[in-house]
Scaffold this active site. Structure first.
Site, PDB file in Angstrom:
ATOM      1  N   CYS A 244      31.868  43.763  34.234  1.00  0.00           N
ATOM      2  CA  CYS A 244      31.690  42.291  34.201  1.00  0.00           C
ATOM      3  C   CYS A 244      30.396  41.848  34.405  1.00  0.00           C
ATOM      4  O   CYS A 244      30.191  40.763  33.977  1.00  0.00           O
ATOM      5  CB  CYS A 244      32.857  41.838  35.612  1.00  0.00           C
ATOM      6  SG  CYS A 244      34.575  42.295  35.402  1.00  0.00           S
TER       7      CYS A 244
ATOM      8  N   HIS B 110      41.463  40.309  32.457  1.00  0.00           N
ATOM      9  CA  HIS B 110      40.698  40.462  31.495  1.00  0.00           C
ATOM     10  C   HIS B 110      40.917  42.076  30.802  1.00  0.00           C
ATOM     11  O   HIS B 110      41.126  42.790  31.675  1.00  0.00           O
ATOM     12  CB  HIS B 110      39.077  40.382  31.953  1.00  0.00           C
ATOM     13  CG  HIS B 110      38.638  38.887  31.792  1.00  0.00           C
ATOM     14  ND1 HIS B 110      37.602  38.615  32.926  1.00  0.00           N
ATOM     15  CD2 HIS B 110      38.718  37.993  31.161  1.00  0.00           C
ATOM     16  CE1 HIS B 110      37.405  37.303  32.551  1.00  0.00           C
ATOM     17  NE2 HIS B 110      38.027  36.691  31.674  1.00  0.00           N
TER      18      HIS B 110
HETATM   19  N1  ARG Z   1      35.612  35.360  39.090  1.00  0.00           N
HETATM   20  C1  ARG Z   1      35.585  35.855  37.638  1.00  0.00           C
HETATM   21  C2  ARG Z   1      36.810  35.081  36.882  1.00  0.00           C
HETATM   22  O1  ARG Z   1      37.709  35.197  37.575  1.00  0.00           O
HETATM   23  C3  ARG Z   1      35.511  37.270  37.428  1.00  0.00           C
HETATM   24  C4  ARG Z   1      35.246  37.390  36.109  1.00  0.00           C
HETATM   25  C5  ARG Z   1      35.226  39.123  35.923  1.00  0.00           C
HETATM   26  N2  ARG Z   1      34.474  39.376  34.712  1.00  0.00           N
HETATM   27  C6  ARG Z   1      35.012  40.228  33.788  1.00  0.00           C
HETATM   28  N3  ARG Z   1      34.562  40.539  32.699  1.00  0.00           N
HETATM   29  N4  ARG Z   1      36.104  40.574  34.091  1.00  0.00           N
HETATM   30  O2  ARG Z   1      36.636  34.508  35.972  1.00  0.00           O
END
Ligand code: ARG
Length: 286
Positions: A279, A185
Site C-alpha cells: 500500500c 483492495h
Molecule cells: N485507509 C486507506 C483506505 O482505506 C488504506 C489504503 C491501503 N492501500 C492499499 N493499497 N490497500 O483507503
C-alpha cells in the site's frame, strides 16, 4: 482477449526452474506519512478511537524506504499534503505501466484530494495521467503480472473502470471479485511475486474468481488466514527479494521454500489505516 488467450500469455515466459529466482531493479514512488492519522474510518482496519503515533509511523516508513534502496531500487517521493492522512498509501495514487499513466478516482471523498498530487507527479515525470470515468484506486486494485493486469472489484475499484484502463494502457485486464471487507483492495489479498508467480488468500475471492486464479496460476502460493490477517500478502517483490510484513511468518516460510528471499519489515503503525508494505509503494513499471 478470451480467458484462454490470457492463460497462454501468462504462462508463456515460464521456462526457468521455480527455484532460480532473479531480482530486477525497480522504481518506486512513496509518500512520507508526515500527516498520517486515523481520523475517519473507510475500511474495517481503521479504528478512530485507537491512538496513532505519527512519529513511529515515520520511522517505520523510513525503514521501508531504506530497505528498498539497500536492495538496489530507486525511490521517488511525492510531497505529503496536510489534511490527507491516507496519502502514505501511495499504491492507490494510480497505475503507471507500458509508458502510460492512469490517476486514481477515489471512492471516498476523504481521499479525493490525493489524485491531484499524484497526477502532478506523473505529469512532471513524463507520464501525463489519464482519468477514468469510473472509480479506480490505482495499484491497490490493479496489479501488473508480466503482460497482464489483475484487477480487483467489489469494494473500491468499479468493474467498469477495468475496460477504460485496458484500453488506455494497452494491456489485458482480468477482473477478480473480492468478497471480504477486511480484504477490500486486491493488494490485501493477492501478492505479485514475479512476472508469472502470485500468492493469494482464496477466501477473499468469489468462487468464480478463485477458479480464474487457479486456471491462470496453477502454481500460485495459497496463504493461510493467520498471514492474511496481518496483511501478509501486502508485499513488494523484485522477483527475488519479497519485502513483507514481518508478522507473516508462515508466508515467509512458504516464500523461502519457493526460492524467494523474504525480507520482513514492521509497519504496525500503518496497519492501523488498513495498509502495509505494498500500500505504501507505487511501482513505476517500465
Ligand atoms: N485507509 C486507506 C483506505 O482505506 C488504506 C489504503 C491501503 N492501500 C492499499 N493499497 N490497500 O483507503
Amino acid at each position: 482477449m478470451t480467458p484462454t488467450d490470457v492463460a497462454a500469455v501468462v504462462r508463456a515466459p515460464v521456462t526457468e526452474s521455480a527455484h532460480r529466482r532473479t531480482a530486477r531493479p525497480r522504481r518506486y514512488l512513496m509518500t512520507p506519512p508526515e500527516y498520517f492519522t486515523v481520523e475517519y474510518s473507510i475500511n474495517p482496519w481503521m479504528d478512530t478511537s485507537a491512538p496513532v503515533d505519527t512519529g513511529r509511523a515515520m520511522d517505520q516508513w523510513r525503514a521501508l524506504r531504506r530497505t528498498y534502496t539497500e536492495l538496489g531500487h530507486s525511490v521517488d517521493l511525492v510531497d505529503p499534503v496536510p489534511g490527507l492522512p491516507d496519502m502514505v498509501y501511495a499504491a492507490n495514487g494510480g497505475l503507471i505501466v507500458n509508458g502510460k499513466a492512469v490517476v486514481a478516482r477515489f471512492t471516498h471523498a476523504e481521499r479525493r484530494g490525493e489524485s491531484v498530487a499524484y497526477a502532478e507527479w506523473m505529469a512532471g515525470h513524463g507520464y501525463p495521467a489519464a482519468e477514468t470515468r469510473h472509480v479506480n484506486e490505482g495499484q491497490g486494485d490493479l496489479l501488473v503480472v508480466g503482460p497482464v493486469i489483475l484487477a480487483g472489484y467489489g469494494f473500491r475499484t468499479d468493474r467498469r473502470a477495468h475496460e477504460e484502463i485496458a484500453e488506455h494502457v494497452g494491456m489485458p485486464v482480468v477482473g477478480l471479485e473480492l468478497v471480504d471487507p477486511r480484504f477490500y483492495h486486491l493488494d490485501t489479498a493477492l501478492a505479485v511475486l514475479d512476472d508469472n508467480t502470485i500468492a493469494y488468500y482464496p477466501p477473499a475471492f468469489t468462487e468464480h474468481s478463485r477458479a480464474t486464479l487457479s486456471r491462470l496460476f496453477p502454481d500460485a502460493i495459497e496463504v493461510a488466514s493467520g498471514d492474511a490477517y496481518v496483511l501478509g500478502l501486502n508485499v513488494v517483490s523484485d522477483g527475488l527479494n519479497v519485502v513483507l510484513p514481518s508478522a507473516a511468518t508462515g508466508f515467509a516460510e512458504q516464500l523461502r521454500q519457493a526460492g524467494f528471499r523474504p525480507v520482513g519489515v514492521d509497519l504496525s503503525e500503518l496497519l492501523k489505516g488498513g495498509g502495509s508494505v505494498k500500500c505504501c509503494t507505487l511501482e513505476v513499471h517500465p
